[in-house]
Design a protein around this motif. Structure first.
Motif, PDB file in Angstrom:
ATOM      1  N   SER A 107      -0.950  -1.221  -6.682  1.00 24.95           N
ATOM      2  CA  SER A 107      -0.123  -1.990  -5.750  1.00 24.95           C
ATOM      3  C   SER A 107      -0.665  -1.891  -4.331  1.00 24.95           C
ATOM      4  O   SER A 107      -0.661  -2.885  -3.587  1.00 24.95           O
ATOM      5  N   ALA A 111      -2.141  -4.986  -2.235  1.00 30.92           N
ATOM      6  CA  ALA A 111      -1.556  -5.288  -0.929  1.00 30.92           C
ATOM      7  C   ALA A 111      -2.635  -5.382   0.145  1.00 30.92           C
ATOM      8  O   ALA A 111      -2.592  -6.261   1.007  1.00 30.92           O
ATOM      9  N   THR A 156       5.950  -6.609  10.246  1.00 24.58           N
ATOM     10  CA  THR A 156       5.811  -7.729   9.306  1.00 24.58           C
ATOM     11  C   THR A 156       6.189  -9.064   9.933  1.00 24.58           C
ATOM     12  O   THR A 156       5.781 -10.114   9.423  1.00 24.58           O
ATOM     13  N   VAL A 164       5.059 -12.468   1.667  1.00 17.63           N
ATOM     14  CA  VAL A 164       6.124 -11.679   1.046  1.00 17.63           C
ATOM     15  C   VAL A 164       5.580 -10.863  -0.122  1.00 17.63           C
ATOM     16  O   VAL A 164       5.974  -9.702  -0.326  1.00 17.63           O
ATOM     17  N   ILE A 165       4.672 -11.437  -0.885  1.00 20.64           N
ATOM     18  CA  ILE A 165       4.109 -10.721  -2.035  1.00 20.64           C
ATOM     19  C   ILE A 165       3.308  -9.512  -1.570  1.00 20.64           C
ATOM     20  O   ILE A 165       3.438  -8.409  -2.117  1.00 20.64           O
ATOM     21  N   SER A 168       5.660  -6.858  -0.327  1.00 19.17           N
ATOM     22  CA  SER A 168       6.373  -6.268  -1.473  1.00 19.17           C
ATOM     23  C   SER A 168       5.482  -5.293  -2.233  1.00 19.17           C
ATOM     24  O   SER A 168       5.944  -4.232  -2.675  1.00 19.17           O
ATOM     25  N   LEU A 171       5.312  -2.112  -0.271  1.00 20.61           N
ATOM     26  CA  LEU A 171       6.557  -1.353  -0.410  1.00 20.61           C
ATOM     27  C   LEU A 171       6.662  -0.726  -1.799  1.00 20.61           C
ATOM     28  O   LEU A 171       7.223   0.369  -1.947  1.00 20.61           O
ATOM     29  N   LEU A 172       6.123  -1.401  -2.816  1.00 21.50           N
ATOM     30  CA  LEU A 172       6.075  -0.804  -4.148  1.00 21.50           C
ATOM     31  C   LEU A 172       5.196   0.443  -4.135  1.00 21.50           C
ATOM     32  O   LEU A 172       5.522   1.466  -4.759  1.00 21.50           O
TER      33      LEU A 172
END
Length: 317
Positions: A107, A111, A156, A164-165, A168, A171-172
């Protein structure tokens, strides 16, 4: 992997040298420890930037797979963990770490590919911060959590153009890092030194090996891409492990935790120098707010105590 979550920040090799510790270190030795911490964080983020340069050829999946395998190949012969005789109470956090290692790395690198190194690493730092704040009832720590939340909004800059992806995914990675801290603390109470982390790294590499074979069958790797991914594993996992291990013998654990907060800054600089990822003023401001909140929380126990307890630090995956 993470030397900070081993019992009292030590591995079997540190136990062999009890004469040198943070409580007995001289000013010069502490200065050397600070230099080691700076080298560790710079190496960690430079390695991540090098790994990101291999994305066009082998993608985030290829880089993560190579990094996991390289880490296990180096760590396993050093720690020489035992695989037989482990109890169920020891196996479940080990298997939990296997899931966390994979989720955290994949992730984060996905990102990085979307929103850049500096932003991704900064958002990932919310994981250990959340764990630290959740275990505290101090108003100052709660205020730091609010400050970090403001930092995220500033960083952000939510709007129609926000990825957004990518946010996210970062954050994951933060959730995975927070889970790593909790699992590794549990494992550190049930297995000595880095044995549990080494077993988890070995299993993770084993699970990623067939994925790597299939992935490279579709995405033909280049020699340069493999070299960069290997460098990523060495610089972001092995080199920081050695530097952190040596630093923890020379500086208090709380000081170590405070210095880890410089990682988002190193990440932003590495992204700018190696990946040509520039940051706007609002992004630097957001990074500054999140780093400040981490510094305050991790430095809260910097005053000398009878027994120093290591805080949650960054993982070496």
């Amino acid at each position: 992997m993470n030397v900070l979550d081993a019992p009292e920040g030590r591995s079997p090799s540190t136990a062999a040298a009890p004469q040198l510790s943070s409580s007995t270190a001289t000013s010069r030795q502490r200065g050397a420890g600070i230099v080691m911490m700076l080298i560790s964080s710079a190496s960690n983020q430079t390695g991540a930037a090098l790994g990101a340069t291999a994305f066009p050829a082998i993608g985030a999946v290829g880089v993560v797979a190579v990094r996991q395998i390289v880490t296990a190949l180096v760590l396993t012969p050093i720690v020489r963990p035992r695989l037989r005789g482990l109890s169920r109470d020891q196996w479940w956090p080990i298997l939990g770490l296997v899931v966390v290692f994979s989720t955290m790395n994949l992730s984060l690198y996905a990102a990085i590919d979307r929103i850049g190194l500096g932003l991704a690493v900064t958002l990932e730092f919310l994981g250990p911060l959340a764990v630290a704040v959740a275990s505290s009832r101090r108003l100052l720590d709660i205020g730091c959590a609010v400050l970090a939340g403001v930092g995220v909004v500033v960083l952000t800059n939510p709007g129609p153009t926000t990825d957004v992806i990518g946010v996210s995914l970062a954050l994951l990675a933060a959730v995975a890092w927070g889970s790593y801290v909790l699992l590794n603390r549990t494992l550190g109470q049930r297995l000595p030194g880095l044995e549990g982390t080494a077993v988890a790294s070995l299993i993770t590499a084993t699970a990623w090996t067939p994925i790597l074979v299939v992935w490279f069958a579709v995405h033909t790797p280049t020699v340069m891409a493999i070299t960069l991914a290997v460098a990523c594993g060495l610089m972001s996992s092995i080199a920081p492990y050695v530097a952190d291990l040596l630093a923890l013998r020379r500086v208090p654990a709380q000081m170590f935790g405070t210095f880890t907060s410089i990682n988002p800054v190193w990440a932003a600089l590495a992204g700018w120098l190696l990946l040509h990822q520039s940051l706007d003023l609002h992004e630097w401001t957001g990074i500054g707010l999140i780093v400040l909140s981490n510094v305050i929380v991790s430095a809260r126990g910097l005053a000398p105590t009878a027994k120093q307890v290591a805080p949650a630090g960054r993982p070496r995956r």
